[in-house]
Write an enzyme that holds these catalytic residues in place. Structure first.
Site, PDB file in Angstrom:
ATOM      1  N   HIS A 142      35.047  87.058   3.960  1.00 56.41           N
ATOM      2  CA  HIS A 142      33.934  87.737   3.289  1.00 56.41           C
ATOM      3  C   HIS A 142      33.532  86.976   2.027  1.00 56.41           C
ATOM      4  O   HIS A 142      34.229  86.063   1.577  1.00 56.41           O
ATOM      5  CB  HIS A 142      34.314  89.176   2.969  1.00 56.41           C
ATOM      6  CG  HIS A 142      34.293  90.061   4.185  1.00 56.41           C
ATOM      7  ND1 HIS A 142      33.455  91.149   4.317  1.00 56.41           N
ATOM      8  CD2 HIS A 142      35.010  90.005   5.345  1.00 56.41           C
ATOM      9  CE1 HIS A 142      33.653  91.734   5.488  1.00 56.41           C
ATOM     10  NE2 HIS A 142      34.604  91.059   6.125  1.00 56.41           N
ATOM     11  N   HIS A 165      25.595  87.193  13.210  1.00 53.29           N
ATOM     12  CA  HIS A 165      27.013  87.270  13.547  1.00 53.29           C
ATOM     13  C   HIS A 165      27.252  86.818  14.987  1.00 53.29           C
ATOM     14  O   HIS A 165      26.423  87.024  15.865  1.00 53.29           O
ATOM     15  CB  HIS A 165      27.493  88.716  13.372  1.00 53.29           C
ATOM     16  CG  HIS A 165      28.926  88.928  13.736  1.00 53.29           C
ATOM     17  ND1 HIS A 165      29.969  88.437  12.985  1.00 53.29           N
ATOM     18  CD2 HIS A 165      29.494  89.578  14.783  1.00 53.29           C
ATOM     19  CE1 HIS A 165      31.117  88.789  13.547  1.00 53.29           C
ATOM     20  NE2 HIS A 165      30.852  89.483  14.633  1.00 53.29           N
ATOM     21  N   HIS A 174      28.458  83.312  11.680  1.00 57.08           N
ATOM     22  CA  HIS A 174      28.741  83.181  10.253  1.00 57.08           C
ATOM     23  C   HIS A 174      29.894  82.203  10.078  1.00 57.08           C
ATOM     24  O   HIS A 174      30.779  82.112  10.944  1.00 57.08           O
ATOM     25  CB  HIS A 174      29.162  84.532   9.656  1.00 57.08           C
ATOM     26  CG  HIS A 174      28.151  85.626   9.822  1.00 57.08           C
ATOM     27  ND1 HIS A 174      28.487  86.960   9.850  1.00 57.08           N
ATOM     28  CD2 HIS A 174      26.794  85.567   9.961  1.00 57.08           C
ATOM     29  CE1 HIS A 174      27.391  87.692   9.986  1.00 57.08           C
ATOM     30  NE2 HIS A 174      26.357  86.867  10.060  1.00 57.08           N
ATOM     31  N   ASP A 177      33.136  84.093  10.506  1.00 55.04           N
ATOM     32  CA  ASP A 177      33.443  84.808  11.750  1.00 55.04           C
ATOM     33  C   ASP A 177      34.680  84.226  12.433  1.00 55.04           C
ATOM     34  O   ASP A 177      34.602  83.216  13.142  1.00 55.04           O
ATOM     35  CB  ASP A 177      32.251  84.739  12.707  1.00 55.04           C
ATOM     36  CG  ASP A 177      31.092  85.610  12.262  1.00 55.04           C
ATOM     37  OD1 ASP A 177      31.303  86.460  11.377  1.00 55.04           O
ATOM     38  OD2 ASP A 177      29.978  85.430  12.794  1.00 55.04           O
TER      39      ASP A 177
END
Length: 254
Positions: A142, A165, A174, A177
């Site tokens: 994140h 995503h 991402h 991910d």
């Protein structure tokens, strides 16, 4: 006698001049290894650390350019290194279970900080609920490493390339991910996998960012119908069970 002495002197001078000319003409091409005067004459005729046909002078190290290299990525054994990172997982204050453990990262890079291998991710977690049927848990990098109050402070998925995503091995994903991890019957995760996009070096390094484990399965951006919008943002992975901050780590072998 005087005439004979003059002839001998002329012959000696001629030999000396001829020998000097031969040495000058062959200096630096491997046939003549001149003396040391602060520089060694090299095979190319230049000075400053090169050498003649008698080999490298004692005490002069091998040039880095002579080391074996792999042309595919232009590096030598002497110019690669490994970087390590660690993340100590802590449960979110609102989570119904206490997921703890460690996620470790390892990557081989060049001395110019270019990735030479995919990112290795080693996950050792425990504390997952064993009485439900959900054994898949989304795990993502994140945006933020500030998780002092809750895992929600980590923000959304790390997405510096502004993609939707997706799966770890999808062309559209991402950077953060990492897909799903899978718990065993004892509520533990012990797995190692490689990621081709996330990295410890480069413009989009994940150092200092948050790592979050979710309560549900990541649908990898393949959700349909009413789940489609959230699928392209978060993978519908659900609540945040635990999180940590990715930090530099020492070589575990030292």
């Amino acid at each position: 006698m005087a005439e004979k002495a003059l002839i001998l002197l002329f012959v000696a001078l001629s030999c000396r001049l001829a020998c000097t000319e031969w040495a000058d003409n062959n200096r630096g091409n491997g046939m003549y290894h001149g003396g040391y005067n602060g520089n060694y004459q090299g095979r190319s005729g230049s000075s400053g650390g090169s050498y003649g046909r008698f080999g490298r002078p004692r005490g002069i190290p091998r040039s880095p350019h002579e080391r074996p290299s792999y042309d595919g990525t232009t590096y030598s054994r002497q110019t690669q290194k490994k970087l390590f990172a660690t993340c100590s997982m802590m449960p979110d204050p609102a989570a119904p279970v206490l997921v703890t453990g460690t996620v470790r990262f390892e990557q081989t890079v060049s001395s110019q900080n270019q990735a030479l291998s995919q990112l290795q991710v080693a996950v050792q977690l425990r504390g997952f609920e064993t009485r439900d049927n959900n054994v898949d848990h989304g795990m993502h990098v994140h945006m933020f490493g500030d998780i002092r109050t809750s895992c929600a402070d980590a923000g959304g998925h790390y997405n510096p390339t502004n993609m939707t995503h997706g799966s770890p091995f999808s062309a559209v994903r991402h950077v953060g991910d990492l897909g799903n991890i899978f718990e065993d019957g004892g509520g533990q995760v012990n797995t190692v996998f490689m990621d081709p996009v996330a990295s410890l070096v480069g413009e989009f390094s994940i150092f200092g960012r948050g790592l979050v484990v979710h309560a549900g399965r990541d649908d990898l951006g393949l959700g349909t119908g009413e789940n489609r919008t959230e699928s392209l943002k978060t993978g519908n992975a659900g609540a945040r069970l635990a999180c940590c901050v990715i930090a530099h780590a020492a070589d575990p072998q030292i």
